[in-house]
Design a protein around this motif. Structure first.
Motif, PDB file in Angstrom:
ATOM      1  N   ASN B 116       8.902 -31.265  53.934  1.00 40.11           N
ATOM      2  CA  ASN B 116      10.310 -31.162  53.965  1.00 40.11           C
ATOM      3  C   ASN B 116      10.747 -31.706  52.568  1.00 40.11           C
ATOM      4  N   CYS B 117      10.283 -32.595  51.973  1.00 37.29           N
ATOM      5  CA  CYS B 117      10.757 -32.863  50.492  1.00 37.29           C
ATOM      6  C   CYS B 117      10.357 -31.658  49.729  1.00 37.29           C
ATOM      7  N   GLN B 120      12.986 -29.026  50.479  1.00 37.60           N
ATOM      8  CA  GLN B 120      14.350 -29.275  50.224  1.00 37.60           C
ATOM      9  C   GLN B 120      14.506 -29.037  48.504  1.00 37.60           C
ATOM     10  N   GLY B 140      25.369 -31.112  47.399  1.00 39.18           N
ATOM     11  CA  GLY B 140      24.736 -31.200  48.667  1.00 39.18           C
ATOM     12  C   GLY B 140      23.335 -30.969  48.990  1.00 39.18           C
ATOM     13  N   GLN B 141      22.789 -30.138  48.177  1.00 35.74           N
ATOM     14  CA  GLN B 141      21.237 -29.935  48.349  1.00 35.74           C
ATOM     15  C   GLN B 141      20.642 -31.016  47.843  1.00 35.74           C
ATOM     16  N   ARG B 143      21.656 -34.023  47.631  1.00 37.96           N
ATOM     17  CA  ARG B 143      21.742 -35.032  48.899  1.00 37.96           C
ATOM     18  C   ARG B 143      20.462 -34.939  49.787  1.00 37.96           C
ATOM     19  N   LYS B 144      20.407 -33.578  50.526  1.00 40.03           N
ATOM     20  CA  LYS B 144      19.414 -33.294  51.302  1.00 40.03           C
ATOM     21  C   LYS B 144      17.981 -33.587  50.827  1.00 40.03           C
ATOM     22  N   TRP B 145      17.659 -33.525  49.592  1.00 40.17           N
ATOM     23  CA  TRP B 145      16.381 -33.876  48.926  1.00 40.17           C
ATOM     24  C   TRP B 145      16.252 -35.351  48.924  1.00 40.17           C
ATOM     25  N   ILE B 147      17.350 -37.332  51.045  1.00 37.99           N
ATOM     26  CA  ILE B 147      17.057 -37.999  52.453  1.00 37.99           C
ATOM     27  C   ILE B 147      15.815 -37.418  52.753  1.00 37.99           C
ATOM     28  N   ALA B 148      15.309 -36.420  52.088  1.00 31.52           N
ATOM     29  CA  ALA B 148      13.831 -36.060  52.626  1.00 31.52           C
ATOM     30  C   ALA B 148      12.978 -37.274  51.845  1.00 31.52           C
TER      31      ALA B 148
END
Lengths: 79, 208
Positions: B116-117, B120, B140-141, B143-145, B147-148
């Motif tokens: 997942n990391c 992202q 936003g992307q 931020r997703k990274w 979180i991963a």
């Protein structure tokens, strides 16, 4: 949006092309397009001044205010 | 609304830029494309590693130490890769099937978090390669990274603690889980600030 930009109307009256207007005013054609389509968030006084100068008009000729009617107001007017 | 405007007036890659900025953007796009390719390779290795690990856990009964070593022993004859010192779990420790299931489940989560990391990051580099560098979407992307990365840190920590759940543990060394979580939180904080700055910039772009 309640503020309506009537640049198209003035362009037609002066028989001028958008690209020419953009060049004379000193803004890009894309920015002029944003202004014409009503998507601009704000306009600088300097830009408005240049537009009035080039199109030989008043700010009121370019900008108008049209109040947005709600559905409730429309139904009450019908009554 | 900013992207709706861009789409409607047919702009690609943002509003008109200075020539030097155009050159910078071209370099960013090129570099992002290369890094994205490296990410793809990493993701493929993640999948291969996961499959090899699963096979090893499920079928291997080799006497030598190291869970992952068995996978390499099966796949690459003569390759000695002893990782029992890293994970602290050997096949002698995994005496019951339930131990294997527990370890396999946690390892699967760990691999999933790692994938997942990488995924992202791949998405983020994809946005950069398309020219969406300083936008709310790219923030936003990021931020997703972030979180991963936090999730990867959590599962890395879990993997470190797993040997203690299983009997007859000989070694147990600490992993980098906490630092990964810290890095992830910092990335999330930076993305939050970047998103606000991108929104201000987008609003400024719409001031004629």
């Amino acid at each position: 949006m309640p503020i309506v930009v009537n640049v198209d109307v003035m362009l037609a009256r002066r028989k001028m092309r958008s690209n020419t207007l953009a060049e004379l005013v000193g803004i890009t054609a894309q920015n002029l397009s944003v202004l014409k389509t009503g998507k601009a968030k704000a306009i600088r006084f300097s830009t408005l001044e240049r537009l009035c100068e080039v199109l030989e008009c008043e700010p009121g000729d370019l900008l108008a205010y049209e109040k947005e009617l709600n559905s409730d107001e429309e139904t009450s007017e019908d009554k | 609304m900013y992207y709706q405007v861009r789409k409607e007036i047919g702009l690609k890659g943002g509003f008109k830029m200075q020539p030097e900025n155009e050159a910078r953007l071209a370099r960013i796009k090129k570099l992002s494309g290369i890094l994205r390719g490296i990410c793809k390779v990493f993701l493929v290795f993640c999948v291969i590693g996961f499959l090899a690990q699963t096979r090893s856990l499920a079928f291997s009964r080799c006497q030598t130490s190291g869970v992952v070593h068995c996978a390499y022993w099966v796949g690459f004859n003569g390759v000695e890769f002893n990782v029992s010192e890293v994970y602290g779990v050997t096949n002698r420790d995994l005496v019951t099937d339930s131990d294997r299931v527990v370890f396999g489940f946690i390892f699967a989560l760990g691999f999933g978090a790692m994938f997942n990391c990488g995924y992202q990051l791949h998405g983020l580099l994809g946005k950069y390669s398309r020219g969406d560098v300083f936008t709310t979407e790219s923030a936003g992307q990021i931020r997703k990274w972030g979180i991963a990365c936090v999730l990867l840190g959590v599962f890395d920590l879990g993997l470190t603690l797993t040997p203690h759940l299983i009997a007859n543990v000989h070694n147990g060394q600490s992993g980098g889980g906490l630092s990964l979580m810290g890095i992830g939180l910092v990335i999330m904080a930076i993305s939050w600030i970047m998103e606000m700055a991108a929104e201000m910039r987008e609003e400024q772009d719409l001031v004629i």
